[in-house]
Design an enzyme around this catalytic site. Sequence first.
Site, PDB file in Angstrom:
ATOM      1  CB  SER A  57      -0.900   0.019   1.234  1.00  0.00           C
ATOM      2  OG  SER A  57      -1.571  -1.202   1.377  1.00  0.00           O
TER       3      SER A  57
HETATM    4  N1  SAH Z   1      -0.683  -4.991   4.029  1.00  0.00           N
HETATM    5  C1  SAH Z   1       0.121  -5.296   2.868  1.00  0.00           C
HETATM    6  C2  SAH Z   1      -0.572  -4.975   1.557  1.00  0.00           C
HETATM    7  C3  SAH Z   1      -1.619  -5.965   1.297  1.00  0.00           C
HETATM    8  S1  SAH Z   1      -2.187  -6.186  -0.351  1.00  0.00           S
HETATM    9  C4  SAH Z   1       1.471  -4.607   2.914  1.00  0.00           C
HETATM   10  O1  SAH Z   1       1.765  -3.910   3.889  1.00  0.00           O
HETATM   11  O2  SAH Z   1       2.270  -4.842   2.003  1.00  0.00           O
HETATM   12  C5  SAH Z   1      -3.545  -7.236   0.074  1.00  0.00           C
HETATM   13  C6  SAH Z   1      -3.175  -8.638   0.483  1.00  0.00           C
HETATM   14  O3  SAH Z   1      -4.362  -9.280   0.893  1.00  0.00           O
HETATM   15  C7  SAH Z   1      -2.589  -9.467  -0.640  1.00  0.00           C
HETATM   16  O4  SAH Z   1      -1.317  -9.925  -0.291  1.00  0.00           O
HETATM   17  C8  SAH Z   1      -3.584 -10.627  -0.781  1.00  0.00           C
HETATM   18  O5  SAH Z   1      -2.954 -11.870  -1.044  1.00  0.00           O
HETATM   19  C9  SAH Z   1      -4.240 -10.630   0.581  1.00  0.00           C
HETATM   20  N2  SAH Z   1      -5.549 -11.263   0.628  1.00  0.00           N
HETATM   21  C10 SAH Z   1      -6.591 -11.143  -0.227  1.00  0.00           C
HETATM   22  N3  SAH Z   1      -7.628 -11.891   0.189  1.00  0.00           N
HETATM   23  C11 SAH Z   1      -7.243 -12.489   1.346  1.00  0.00           C
HETATM   24  C12 SAH Z   1      -7.862 -13.392   2.264  1.00  0.00           C
HETATM   25  N4  SAH Z   1      -9.110 -13.858   2.090  1.00  0.00           N
HETATM   26  N5  SAH Z   1      -7.163 -13.798   3.332  1.00  0.00           N
HETATM   27  C13 SAH Z   1      -5.902 -13.372   3.541  1.00  0.00           C
HETATM   28  N6  SAH Z   1      -5.264 -12.533   2.719  1.00  0.00           N
HETATM   29  C14 SAH Z   1      -5.920 -12.095   1.630  1.00  0.00           C
END
Ligand code: SAH
Length: 220
Positions: free
Chosen positions: A68
């Site tokens: 993000s």
């Molecule tokens: N917080 C992260 C950015 C996250 S991007 C950072 O600091 O880099 C969103 C993430 O959510 C992705 O890695 C994706 O794989 C995850 N995601 C999506 N659906 C999900 C679910 N049902 N359970 C766990 N993770 C999930």
Amino acid sequence: MSDAGDQDGTVAERKMRFLFALRSRGVTDARVLTAMEAVDRGLFVRGLFAERAYEDMPLPIACGQTISQPSVVGLMTQALEVGPRDTVLEVGTGSGYQAAILAQLARRVYTVDRHRRLVREAEEIFAALHIRNIVAITADGSRGLPDQAPFDRILVTAAAEDPPGPLLAQLKIGGIMVLPVGQSDAVQSLIRVRRTETGYEYDELRPVRFVPLVEGVSYD
Ligand code: SAH
């Protein structure tokens, strides 16, 4: 390129610009700024985009996901009002950057991602940074983590159409959850949910854009 004297200036100048950009976008909480100063975003961005790690923009990471935008990380962390005794659940480990920041502020952070590869890579960085209060787990975070619940704080970094029921249920009374809601290809809203004795209170914070919350786990 050496750290000192390249076209982007020295490490100290780069850090000052990074913090200035955060403040100018509304990240004003001193504890959050200190945490963000302590965690080097450059360690969480690999490959081609590493040199843009100190700019206020989201960047691609493995598995087609994104780290993000730093100001959004700051605003979400600020809205979560994390205290030093809190146990936090983060859904969407991604690069691990947001979890590393939460770990500076909370007693313990559980972070889950549906991509096993992202969880493993994030764990390597936490170990290299000697961060010991994060537990990273490959799981479908839309179900929460029933074995560790309830949580003081929950932060979701992928967008669902509505707040997932299991996450609402796993929030302590008095707890706060911050999450983006809305359809994945449209503008979403960042919302804050407070659980009270009698129910849930919602407030809308700002428009955001996150990757979708997807059910199930990927072991690639
Ligand atoms: N917080 C992260 C950015 C996250 S991007 C950072 O600091 O880099 C969103 C993430 O959510 C992705 O890695 C994706 O794989 C995850 N995601 C999506 N659906 C999900 C679910 N049902 N359970 C766990 N993770 C999930």
